[in-house]
Design an enzyme around this catalytic site. Structure first.
Site, PDB file in Angstrom:
ATOM      1  N   ASP A   1       0.847  -1.188   0.000  1.00  0.00           N
ATOM      2  CA  ASP A   1       0.000   0.000   0.000  1.00  0.00           C
ATOM      3  C   ASP A   1       0.883   1.238   0.000  1.00  0.00           C
ATOM      4  O   ASP A   1       1.613   1.489   0.958  1.00  0.00           O
ATOM      5  CB  ASP A   1      -0.906  -0.005   1.230  1.00  0.00           C
ATOM      6  CG  ASP A   1      -1.926   1.129   1.210  1.00  0.00           C
ATOM      7  OD1 ASP A   1      -2.245   1.616   0.115  1.00  0.00           O
ATOM      8  OD2 ASP A   1      -2.396   1.518   2.286  1.00  0.00           O
TER       9      ASP A   1
ATOM     10  N   HIS B   1     -12.932   5.179  10.272  1.00  0.00           N
ATOM     11  CA  HIS B   1     -11.560   4.946   9.830  1.00  0.00           C
ATOM     12  C   HIS B   1     -10.676   6.003  10.486  1.00  0.00           C
ATOM     13  O   HIS B   1     -10.729   7.187  10.125  1.00  0.00           O
ATOM     14  CB  HIS B   1     -11.503   5.050   8.300  1.00  0.00           C
ATOM     15  CG  HIS B   1     -10.210   4.618   7.696  1.00  0.00           C
ATOM     16  ND1 HIS B   1      -9.622   3.394   7.954  1.00  0.00           N
ATOM     17  CD2 HIS B   1      -9.379   5.250   6.816  1.00  0.00           C
ATOM     18  CE1 HIS B   1      -8.501   3.285   7.266  1.00  0.00           C
ATOM     19  NE2 HIS B   1      -8.325   4.397   6.577  1.00  0.00           N
TER      20      HIS B   1
END
Length: 506
Positions: free
Chosen positions: A98, A245
């Site tokens: 990522d 998140h």
């Protein structure tokens, strides 16, 4: 009220090649993931990540931005390079590349202790990957660090995820969580040598991530980082859940700090959902306040609340704890579950000792343990805070190798408090949690790996020989798919075909 909820931690690890500062970080990260995945064979290596249900551009404030207007880093439903390694592990976790970092995303758990346990399992996964690379004569050495910045201007994330009730007004989430996140760092900051995003400022600060946050609320995660992230991508039934998140936390090595990071946040979220706040604790200029708290390890700096009061970060944390305690007493009396009671007890204990002398927390809190180590070195070597060697010590603190990492050396000497055993962590590397859908995902990978075509947080997709179409098994409820729900089903299904047939027959 309880600290129990579905939660998890995603950690991007720093990468470097000794003697080669120009090494390609994305290539090294891919080597890390591939090195770990290769011996897994059909248990994990074949299954791809399923991006079908991901929606990273949907905003919790009620809109969705266009793909044309999004920064490429936001398009997490379209990987930067589809050829990069992306592995689902038998413990239910995801291991992938990522933004040029190897990332370990833990399986879903239901309590703060388990969140730390499966996050620690990720450290073991990264260590094993680095060791496998080192024994491969065709690859160069890759060093891995559980930290959040290279001190040259780049930051990489440790993100938390918490499922919340969909009906909770998002404005309440912003209102009550922002001051909490501004001050939570005094408990769970990882500590950093240097200030400013590039580390050019002289001194030591509480948090590794604080200087990289620039706005109060927003959808970004790598640019214009917000204190409150608004991504509305639940990875669960969207009519019931919102996934909060959280991108503002540091990477913790101390188990107590990680436990409190997750546990206290879960309690504050519960209080928000229950409408239990009786006082507005909003801070003026929260982004500036976030930086100022981080830059003051003496914990004496005062923040101006919007009601005109001046308080320290510790005092504001006490206010949150007092509201939690008042709600618990009113709603439950003394009938509080053990996990919640442990979070509250440790929260109060840590705040009390931080008020007395932060160094009393050197066994439990990352930034304090690191500061004590650095101060000892400074005294012995007669160094000022601008000495380059101190930043090297800061980096070595986070090295995943037990023979090199300074945190691990303290751990080996019994100088940090443990919540977990080494045996528990070793088991969690391969075994999934038993009380969430991660159990079903992990067991499917370990039992039927060669027939799992893809998976995600909310589905497992099977490729059954002789059947023309892939078979998707939805797992939208994170509280189902547990050991209690599916162990008998799995034991009675010798093959993936048997399992799919049994599920579709229901």
């Amino acid at each position: 009220m309880t600290a129990r909820r579905v939660m998890g931690i995603e950690t991007e690890y720093g990468v470097s090649a000794p003697g080669d500062p120009a090494a390609n970080a994305m290539m090294m990260s891919s080597q890390v993931v591939n090195a770990y995945a290769a011996p897994l064979g059909s248990r994990a290596g074949r299954a791809r990540w399923d991006y079908e249900d991901e929606a990273p551009l949907r905003d919790a404030r009620g809109w969705e931005i266009s793909r044309d207007g999004a920064h490429p880093s936001q398009l997490t439903d379209a990987p930067e390079d589809p050829g990069l390694a992306n592995v689902i592990l038998t413990n239910g976790a995801r291991l992938y590349v990522d933004h040029a970092h190897p990332e370990y995303s833990s399986p879903e758990v239901t309590n703060a202790r388990d969140a730390v346990l499966w996050d620690k399992a990720g450290e073991r996964v990264m260590l094993e990957a680095a060791r496998r690379i080192a024994t491969n004569p065709g690859l160069g050495t890759v060093n891995l660090y559980k930290n959040n910045t290279d001190n040259k201007g780049a930051s990489y994330g440790t993100h938390e995820n918490y499922l919340m009730r969909r009906e909770t007004p998002f404005a309440d989430v912003v209102r009550y969580l922002t001051p909490f996140f501004v001050t939570r760092q005094v408990i769970c900051g990882a500590g950093r040598v240097g200030t400013n995003q590039d580390g050019s400022g002289v001194g030591f600060q509480v948090s590794q991530r604080a200087d990289f946050f620039e706005v109060e609320v927003g959808l970004e995660t790598t640019l214009k980082r917000p204190i409150i992230n608004t991504r509305d991508e639940p990875h669960a039934s969207a009519d019931r859940y919102r996934r909060l998140h959280v991108i503002i936390g540091d990477a913790n090595l101390c188990e107590v700090a990680g436990f409190l990071k997750m546990g206290t946040t879960a309690l504050v979220l519960e209080l928000i959902e229950e409408g239990g706040f009786t006082t507005d604790l909003s801070v003026e200029q929260p982004v500036n306040a976030l930086h100022e708290v981080s830059h003051d390890p003496s914990l004496k700096h005062t923040l101006r609340l919007r009601d005109g009061r001046d308080v320290t970060a510790l005092q504001l944390q006490w206010m949150y704890l007092e509201q939690v305690n008042a709600f618990l007493a009113d709603r439950y009396g003394t009938d509080v579950d053990d996990g919640t009671a442990e979070v509250v007890r440790r929260w109060e204990s840590v705040l009390t000792r931080l008020e007395q002398d932060p160094m009393l927390l050197a066994r439990e809190i990352d930034w304090v343990a690191k500061l004590r180590l650095l101060e000892g070195f400074r005294d012995r070597e007669q160094l000022s805070w601008d000495a380059a060697r101190l930043q090297l010590i800061d980096l070595q603190w986070a090295d995943v190798r037990p023979e090199k990492g300074l945190y691990h050396r303290l751990e080996q000497r019994g100088q940090v408090e443990r919540l977990l055993t080494d045996e528990e962590i070793s088991a969690a590397v391969h075994e999934p949690p038993t009380d969430t859908r991660a159990y079903f995902r992990g067991r499917c990978l370990s039992r039927y790996g060669e027939h799992v075509a893809a998976a995600s947080w909310d589905s497992v997709i099977f490729d059954i020989p002789g059947r023309g179409a892939l078979q998707r098994v939805p797992t939208l409820d994170p509280w189902r798919g547990t050991k209690e729900h599916v162990e008998t089903l799995l034991n009675n299904s010798p093959t993936a075909a048997d399992l799919v047939d049994a599920i579709t027959a229901r």
